[in-house]
Design a protein around this motif. Structure first.
Motif, mmCIF file in Angstrom:
data_model
loop_
_atom_site.group_PDB
_atom_site.id
_atom_site.type_symbol
_atom_site.label_atom_id
_atom_site.label_comp_id
_atom_site.label_asym_id
_atom_site.label_seq_id
_atom_site.Cartn_x
_atom_site.Cartn_y
_atom_site.Cartn_z
ATOM 1 N N THR A 113 -26.623 15.661 27.351
ATOM 2 C CA THR A 113 -25.412 15.224 26.651
ATOM 3 C C THR A 113 -25.090 13.767 26.963
ATOM 4 O OG1 THR A 113 -24.540 17.483 26.695
ATOM 5 C CG2 THR A 113 -22.961 15.697 26.322
ATOM 6 N N ASN A 116 -27.454 11.420 24.988
ATOM 7 C CA ASN A 116 -27.084 11.295 23.575
ATOM 8 C C ASN A 116 -25.788 10.515 23.401
ATOM 9 O OD1 ASN A 116 -29.317 12.782 22.676
ATOM 10 N ND2 ASN A 116 -28.256 14.720 23.024
ATOM 11 N N ALA A 117 -24.829 10.752 24.297
ATOM 12 C CA ALA A 117 -23.570 10.017 24.205
ATOM 13 C C ALA A 117 -23.786 8.534 24.487
ATOM 14 C CB ALA A 117 -22.552 10.600 25.187
ATOM 15 N N SER A 120 -25.409 6.936 21.364
ATOM 16 C CA SER A 120 -24.444 6.762 20.269
ATOM 17 C C SER A 120 -23.432 5.670 20.585
ATOM 18 C CB SER A 120 -23.724 8.091 20.011
ATOM 19 O OG SER A 120 -24.642 9.114 19.681
ATOM 20 N N GLY A 121 -22.861 5.720 21.793
ATOM 21 C CA GLY A 121 -21.881 4.703 22.156
ATOM 22 C C GLY A 121 -22.486 3.319 22.269
#
Length: 210
Positions: A113, A116-117, A120-121
């Motif tokens: 997680t 992926n975060a 994206s960020g």
């Protein structure tokens, strides 16, 4: 990295084919780094390897912004990719080591997680900065975030809650040999245990039946 490479190629009026080759170099470097990382029997623990790999990744990211052309950028991106797969693998190993046995799956899910975060960020922030700052500064900021993560990994030392895996070493998963206690020796002659008699020996003899 993907967005900054695209901005780099656009700024120098290159086509999408150039971007594809640069990103392919990133994937190839990651594949080579992952294979070599798996082939080495590491004597350095995962807690030490992870910040070192993050430092290498951060420096490679910052150096990519200094590339004068696409060729140098491709080499720098490949060097950055060399640290990607080993860093991710080591992060999963460290999460498996510090988590209790019943929560290791959850710990691995949190690592995934976070990856992926972060992607994206990071892409969103890079998109905002690329239109306002020079690309060299954007690459340097991307590398500095990784260096800060390396610093956080080196400062915080989580207590191992799982098996003592020797910091993620495969050989450390072998169970330790249990020590067998020696068989009790026979009691020496004259000891109290040898003088005890069975209760039947002390029972009076029954009178003979007429």
């Amino acid at each position: 990295m993907d967005l900054l490479v695209l901005a780099f190629a656009t700024e120098r009026h290159h086509g999408d084919d150039v971007v594809a080759w640069v990103l392919a170099a990133l994937s190839a470097g990651s594949a080579v780094g992952g294979l070599l990382n798996g082939a080495v029997n590491w004597r350095i623990g995962a807690r030490v390897r992870l910040p070192l790999l993050a430092v290498g990744l951060g420096l490679a990211l910052a150096a990519a912004g200094l590339a004068p052309g696409v060729g140098a950028l491709t080499v720098a991106v490949a060097c950055a990719g060399f640290f990607v797969a080993p860093a991710l693998t080591t992060a999963y190993l460290l999460a498996d080591e510090v988590a209790p046995p019943e929560r290791r799956t959850q710990a691995g899910a949190w690592v995934n997680t976070a990856v992926n975060a972060g992607i994206s960020g990071g892409t969103a922030v890079a998109g905002l900065l690329a239109a306002r700052l020079p690309l060299e500064v954007c690459f340097a900021l991307a590398g500095s975030v990784t260096l800060l993560a390396a610093l956080a990994c080196s400062v915080r030392k989580p207590k191992t809650a799982g098996l003592p895996l020797g910091e993620g070493s495969p050989t450390s998963r072998e169970p330790a040999l249990s020590k067998q206690s020696p068989a009790p020796s026979a009691a020496p002659p004259g000891s109290p245990s040898t003088k005890l008699k069975s209760p039947a020996a002390h029972a009076p003899e029954s009178p003979p039946q007429l």
